[in-house]
Write a protein that holds these residues in place. Structure first.
Motif, mmCIF file in Angstrom:
data_model
loop_
_atom_site.group_PDB
_atom_site.id
_atom_site.type_symbol
_atom_site.label_atom_id
_atom_site.label_comp_id
_atom_site.label_asym_id
_atom_site.label_seq_id
_atom_site.Cartn_x
_atom_site.Cartn_y
_atom_site.Cartn_z
ATOM 1 N N UNK A 1 -27.034 22.520 19.148
ATOM 2 C CA UNK A 1 -27.031 23.881 18.747
ATOM 3 C C UNK A 1 -27.927 24.677 19.683
ATOM 4 N N UNK A 2 -27.375 25.740 20.168
ATOM 5 C CA UNK A 2 -28.117 26.569 21.102
ATOM 6 C C UNK A 2 -28.858 27.660 20.353
ATOM 7 N N UNK A 3 -30.067 27.905 20.766
ATOM 8 C CA UNK A 3 -30.834 29.027 20.199
ATOM 9 C C UNK A 3 -30.897 30.122 21.253
ATOM 10 N N UNK A 4 -30.540 31.316 20.804
ATOM 11 C CA UNK A 4 -30.581 32.460 21.708
ATOM 12 C C UNK A 4 -31.894 33.199 21.511
ATOM 13 N N UNK A 5 -32.540 33.490 22.584
ATOM 14 C CA UNK A 5 -33.784 34.256 22.530
ATOM 15 C C UNK A 5 -33.430 35.741 22.609
ATOM 16 N N UNK A 6 -33.915 36.497 21.637
ATOM 17 C CA UNK A 6 -33.593 37.916 21.580
ATOM 18 C C UNK A 6 -34.471 38.655 22.577
ATOM 19 N N UNK A 7 -33.891 39.532 23.356
ATOM 20 C CA UNK A 7 -34.641 40.352 24.307
ATOM 21 C C UNK A 7 -34.282 41.805 24.064
ATOM 22 N N UNK A 8 -35.255 42.667 24.287
ATOM 23 C CA UNK A 8 -35.019 44.098 24.128
ATOM 24 C C UNK A 8 -35.155 44.551 22.685
ATOM 25 N N UNK A 9 -34.800 45.807 22.428
ATOM 26 C CA UNK A 9 -34.906 46.408 21.100
ATOM 27 C C UNK A 9 -33.530 46.525 20.480
ATOM 28 N N UNK A 10 -33.516 46.471 19.187
ATOM 29 C CA UNK A 10 -32.255 46.715 18.499
ATOM 30 C C UNK A 10 -32.090 48.210 18.290
ATOM 31 N N UNK A 11 -30.903 48.614 17.984
ATOM 32 C CA UNK A 11 -30.613 50.032 17.787
ATOM 33 C C UNK A 11 -31.394 50.595 16.607
ATOM 34 N N UNK A 12 -31.587 49.821 15.566
ATOM 35 C CA UNK A 12 -32.329 50.297 14.399
ATOM 36 C C UNK A 12 -33.788 50.556 14.752
ATOM 37 N N UNK A 13 -34.390 49.705 15.541
ATOM 38 C CA UNK A 13 -35.788 49.917 15.950
ATOM 39 C C UNK A 13 -35.928 51.188 16.771
ATOM 40 N N UNK A 14 -34.973 51.457 17.635
ATOM 41 C CA UNK A 14 -35.007 52.676 18.448
ATOM 42 C C UNK A 14 -34.857 53.906 17.566
ATOM 43 N N UNK A 15 -33.947 53.865 16.613
ATOM 44 C CA UNK A 15 -33.748 55.005 15.720
ATOM 45 C C UNK A 15 -34.986 55.268 14.872
ATOM 46 N N UNK A 16 -35.633 54.219 14.388
ATOM 47 C CA UNK A 16 -36.852 54.395 13.593
ATOM 48 C C UNK A 16 -37.957 55.001 14.445
ATOM 49 N N UNK A 17 -38.108 54.542 15.677
ATOM 50 C CA UNK A 17 -39.165 55.092 16.535
ATOM 51 C C UNK A 17 -38.890 56.556 16.888
ATOM 52 N N UNK A 18 -37.622 56.920 17.107
ATOM 53 C CA UNK A 18 -37.277 58.318 17.393
ATOM 54 C C UNK A 18 -37.551 59.177 16.159
ATOM 55 N N UNK A 19 -37.252 58.666 14.974
ATOM 56 C CA UNK A 19 -37.511 59.391 13.740
ATOM 57 C C UNK A 19 -39.012 59.630 13.551
ATOM 58 N N UNK A 20 -39.821 58.608 13.791
ATOM 59 C CA UNK A 20 -41.274 58.744 13.667
ATOM 60 C C UNK A 20 -41.800 59.747 14.689
ATOM 61 N N UNK A 21 -41.286 59.699 15.904
ATOM 62 C CA UNK A 21 -41.695 60.661 16.936
ATOM 63 C C UNK A 21 -41.305 62.084 16.542
ATOM 64 N N UNK A 22 -40.103 62.256 15.988
ATOM 65 C CA UNK A 22 -39.657 63.589 15.563
ATOM 66 C C UNK A 22 -40.544 64.129 14.447
ATOM 67 N N UNK A 23 -40.927 63.284 13.508
ATOM 68 C CA UNK A 23 -41.840 63.725 12.448
ATOM 69 C C UNK A 23 -43.182 64.179 13.028
ATOM 70 N N UNK A 24 -43.678 63.458 14.010
ATOM 71 C CA UNK A 24 -44.935 63.850 14.654
ATOM 72 C C UNK A 24 -44.831 65.187 15.359
ATOM 73 N N UNK A 25 -43.728 65.424 16.053
ATOM 74 C CA UNK A 25 -43.536 66.694 16.763
ATOM 75 C C UNK A 25 -43.409 67.848 15.769
ATOM 76 N N UNK A 26 -42.673 67.637 14.684
ATOM 77 C CA UNK A 26 -42.539 68.679 13.661
ATOM 78 C C UNK A 26 -43.893 68.976 13.025
ATOM 79 N N UNK A 27 -44.672 67.953 12.751
ATOM 80 C CA UNK A 27 -46.015 68.154 12.185
ATOM 81 C C UNK A 27 -46.914 68.931 13.124
ATOM 82 N N UNK A 28 -46.857 68.603 14.439
ATOM 83 C CA UNK A 28 -47.682 69.323 15.417
ATOM 84 C C UNK A 28 -47.253 70.786 15.512
#
Length: 121
Positions: A1-28
């Motif tokens: 059985x082969x194990x695949x090593x995950x590299x990079x970010x998933x789409x959900x992680x990117x969307x969450x980080x963009x959402x958090x950044x947008x909240x920070x910009x709106x707050x500022x």
């Protein structure tokens, strides 16, 4: 059985980080608007304080008018400091302007002139 090593970010992680950044910009941006509003209000309060101090000093200098009873004291009566005109309306000039050298005004004329100058500002 082969194990695949995950590299990079998933789409959900990117969307969450963009959402958090947008909240920070709106707050500022909200903090900036609040700061600007507070600054404008502070300027208006400072101007009001200066005008009130100026009128109090003029009243203190016009001792002849301040010894009058409140009903006849032009500084304290409704025709004096009270809101006798709407904002933006022309303020009628007093009959005698007491701002030039050599003008001898009575205490009542000086009170009317002081109130005129105060309302004009």
């Amino acid at each position: 059985m082969k194990q695949y090593k995950q590299t990079g970010f998933t789409l959900i992680e990117v969307l969450v980080s963009v959402f958090v950044l947008a909240l920070g910009v709106i707050g500022a941006a909200g903090m900036q608007l609040t700061a600007m509003s507070t600054s404008q209000q502070s300027g208006s309060q400072t101007l009001a304080l200066q005008l009130a101090t100026e009128l109090a000093e003029n009243m203190r200098m016009n001792a002849g008018q301040m010894v009058q009873p409140p009903a006849t004291n032009l500084y304290l009566s409704a025709t004096g400091v009270g809101p006798s005109h709407s904002p933006g309306a022309a303020i009628p000039a007093p009959a005698v302007l007491c701002n030039g050298p050599g003008n001898s005004c009575t205490s009542a004329q000086l009170a009317l002139f002081d109130i005129y100058e105060w309302k004009r500002r």
